[in-house]
Design a protein around this motif. Sequence first.
Motif, mmCIF file in Angstrom:
data_model
loop_
_atom_site.group_PDB
_atom_site.id
_atom_site.type_symbol
_atom_site.label_atom_id
_atom_site.label_comp_id
_atom_site.label_asym_id
_atom_site.label_seq_id
_atom_site.Cartn_x
_atom_site.Cartn_y
_atom_site.Cartn_z
ATOM 1 N N LEU A 167 0.840 -1.189 0.000
ATOM 2 C CA LEU A 167 0.000 0.000 0.000
ATOM 3 C C LEU A 167 0.878 1.244 0.000
ATOM 4 N N VAL A 168 0.655 2.117 -0.947
ATOM 5 C CA VAL A 168 1.293 3.431 -0.951
ATOM 6 C C VAL A 168 0.281 4.382 -0.327
ATOM 7 N N GLN A 169 0.575 4.820 0.893
ATOM 8 C CA GLN A 169 -0.400 5.589 1.659
ATOM 9 C C GLN A 169 0.061 7.035 1.822
ATOM 10 N N VAL A 290 3.755 0.321 2.828
ATOM 11 C CA VAL A 290 3.598 -0.714 3.847
ATOM 12 C C VAL A 290 2.914 -1.915 3.216
ATOM 13 N N GLU A 291 3.418 -3.113 3.522
ATOM 14 C CA GLU A 291 2.771 -4.311 3.003
ATOM 15 C C GLU A 291 1.368 -4.440 3.594
ATOM 16 N N GLN A 292 0.436 -4.798 2.758
ATOM 17 C CA GLN A 292 -0.956 -4.918 3.197
ATOM 18 C C GLN A 292 -1.102 -5.928 4.333
ATOM 19 N N ARG A 293 -0.259 -6.967 4.329
ATOM 20 C CA ARG A 293 -0.373 -8.005 5.350
ATOM 21 C C ARG A 293 0.210 -7.584 6.701
ATOM 22 N N PRO A 296 -0.557 -4.668 11.960
ATOM 23 C CA PRO A 296 -0.320 -3.695 13.036
ATOM 24 C C PRO A 296 0.115 -2.330 12.505
ATOM 25 N N ALA A 297 1.018 -2.334 11.507
ATOM 26 C CA ALA A 297 1.476 -1.063 10.949
ATOM 27 C C ALA A 297 0.347 -0.353 10.213
ATOM 28 N N VAL A 298 -0.444 -1.104 9.438
ATOM 29 C CA VAL A 298 -1.560 -0.498 8.709
ATOM 30 C C VAL A 298 -2.538 0.139 9.687
ATOM 31 N N ALA A 299 -2.806 -0.549 10.804
ATOM 32 C CA ALA A 299 -3.725 -0.002 11.804
ATOM 33 C C ALA A 299 -3.172 1.277 12.424
ATOM 34 N N LEU A 300 -1.859 1.281 12.728
ATOM 35 C CA LEU A 300 -1.237 2.486 13.286
ATOM 36 C C LEU A 300 -1.377 3.652 12.320
ATOM 37 N N TYR A 301 -1.040 3.431 11.050
ATOM 38 C CA TYR A 301 -1.074 4.526 10.085
ATOM 39 C C TYR A 301 -2.508 5.018 9.859
ATOM 40 N N ARG A 302 -3.487 4.118 9.996
ATOM 41 C CA ARG A 302 -4.880 4.542 9.866
ATOM 42 C C ARG A 302 -5.237 5.533 10.966
ATOM 43 N N LEU A 304 -3.419 7.618 12.276
ATOM 44 C CA LEU A 304 -2.760 8.889 11.991
ATOM 45 C C LEU A 304 -3.355 9.586 10.768
ATOM 46 N N GLY A 305 -4.337 8.943 10.125
ATOM 47 C CA GLY A 305 -5.009 9.577 8.998
ATOM 48 C C GLY A 305 -4.527 9.158 7.629
ATOM 49 N N PHE A 306 -3.600 8.202 7.545
ATOM 50 C CA PHE A 306 -3.108 7.765 6.236
ATOM 51 C C PHE A 306 -4.187 6.973 5.513
ATOM 52 N N THR A 307 -4.315 7.207 4.220
ATOM 53 C CA THR A 307 -5.211 6.432 3.369
ATOM 54 C C THR A 307 -4.415 5.932 2.164
ATOM 55 N N THR A 308 -4.928 4.879 1.536
ATOM 56 C CA THR A 308 -4.207 4.265 0.420
ATOM 57 C C THR A 308 -4.415 5.071 -0.853
ATOM 58 N N HIS A 309 -3.319 5.543 -1.409
ATOM 59 C CA HIS A 309 -3.333 6.291 -2.670
ATOM 60 C C HIS A 309 -3.402 5.320 -3.852
ATOM 61 N N HIS A 310 -2.505 4.324 -3.847
ATOM 62 C CA HIS A 310 -2.521 3.249 -4.827
ATOM 63 C C HIS A 310 -1.715 2.087 -4.262
ATOM 64 N N THR A 311 -1.648 1.015 -4.972
ATOM 65 C CA THR A 311 -0.896 -0.149 -4.530
ATOM 66 C C THR A 311 0.141 -0.513 -5.590
ATOM 67 N N TYR A 312 1.081 -1.359 -5.205
ATOM 68 C CA TYR A 312 1.976 -1.931 -6.215
ATOM 69 C C TYR A 312 2.333 -3.363 -5.830
ATOM 70 N N LEU A 313 2.756 -4.104 -6.849
ATOM 71 C CA LEU A 313 3.258 -5.458 -6.659
ATOM 72 C C LEU A 313 4.689 -5.507 -7.148
ATOM 73 N N THR A 314 5.552 -6.230 -6.440
ATOM 74 C CA THR A 314 6.899 -6.495 -6.937
ATOM 75 C C THR A 314 6.892 -7.838 -7.650
ATOM 76 N N ARG A 315 7.178 -7.810 -8.926
ATOM 77 C CA ARG A 315 7.162 -9.009 -9.746
ATOM 78 C C ARG A 315 8.589 -9.514 -9.927
ATOM 79 N N THR A 316 8.767 -10.813 -9.866
ATOM 80 C CA THR A 316 10.098 -11.441 -9.920
ATOM 81 C C THR A 316 10.159 -12.396 -11.099
ATOM 82 N N ALA A 317 11.231 -12.268 -11.885
ATOM 83 C CA ALA A 317 11.407 -13.122 -13.061
ATOM 84 C C ALA A 317 11.619 -14.569 -12.630
ATOM 85 N N PRO A 318 11.119 -15.516 -13.437
ATOM 86 C CA PRO A 318 11.368 -16.932 -13.121
ATOM 87 C C PRO A 318 12.838 -17.262 -13.275
ATOM 88 N N HIS A 319 13.269 -18.318 -12.608
ATOM 89 C CA HIS A 319 14.669 -18.759 -12.727
ATOM 90 C C HIS A 319 14.937 -19.234 -14.144
#
Length: 319
Positions: A167-169, A290-293, A296-302, A304-319
């Motif tokens: 989550l990009v908050q 912050v990772e969505q999973r 505890p951190a997501v709850a803390l930031y909530r 404080l007023g943080f909201t999710t602007h957008h999300t991203y995924l890190t994609r990894t190339a296969p071996h």
Amino acid sequence: MLRQQDVGHRIVVRRVVGVREGRPLFSDALGELVELSDTHLTIATAQGRLRVPVTEVHRAKRVPPARRPTAGAVVELELAADEAWPAAVRGRLGDWLLRSADGWTGRANSALPVGDPDRPLSAALDAVERWYADLGQRALVNTPLPLAAPVGAELDTRGWASGPPVLVQTVPLAALPPAAPEVAGSPPVELAGAPSDDWLTVAAGRKGGLPDAARHVLTAVDQVRFAHVYVDGELRAIGRGTVTGQGRWLGLSLIEVLPEARRQGLAGRLIRALADWGLAAGATHAFLQVEQRNTPAVALYRTLGFTTHHTYLTRTAPH
């Protein structure tokens, strides 16, 4: 009426703000509900935090989330985040960014596919794979969503793995809660232009080591501060703040409280101290990742007023 499950969601509140000629006067407020108790509710609005006694609430209800940010807004924030976490080795593929930092963190070792790569998508991803292969690294691509959904679809066909959603908050700095009153004997938050050895040790413990390239990522930003909280001479909490994105964005990273010092409000105090510094430097908004999973951190930031602007995924190339 609102319930605890509405915390973290967007609401509208109509409240009584006075009486004129025997008739109540109303005012509406729109924002994210960050606190709900028997006596009051608190919402984070675009103008700042608003604390409303329940005795003033005429009507309150949940409303649909805000519209998705524009592509331009996502690109702006992703580029500000890139400035705040600068990889030592960099390349370009048209507008796309290629980044490497001895494998330290996914953010500093991944391609950022925003803008035009100046070639067809399939050829662009082939070039990404070659660039990382030349460095002896497995290719990673960060895909901001929904902006980079076409990139993600192509990576799916190639069998690339996907990391957990991040989550990009964001929050307007004016909407952050004020600092809690200092309790006698409470340790101060110290801000420095460079990290102490103790700070680096804590960061290394969190990130699994600290190669030379990591020091570049942490320090090669024009406006940066490192937060330290010492208790009885021992470092117990750290944080890092940067101001990037043409001076608009305060980036928060490595907010870490050691286990023995948790549940004492230190994370909130670290963020407040860095926010005060960011405001003084001219920033208007803060962001963090912050990772969505990490609930505890997501709850803390909530709170404080943080909201999710957008999300991203890190994609990894296969071996």
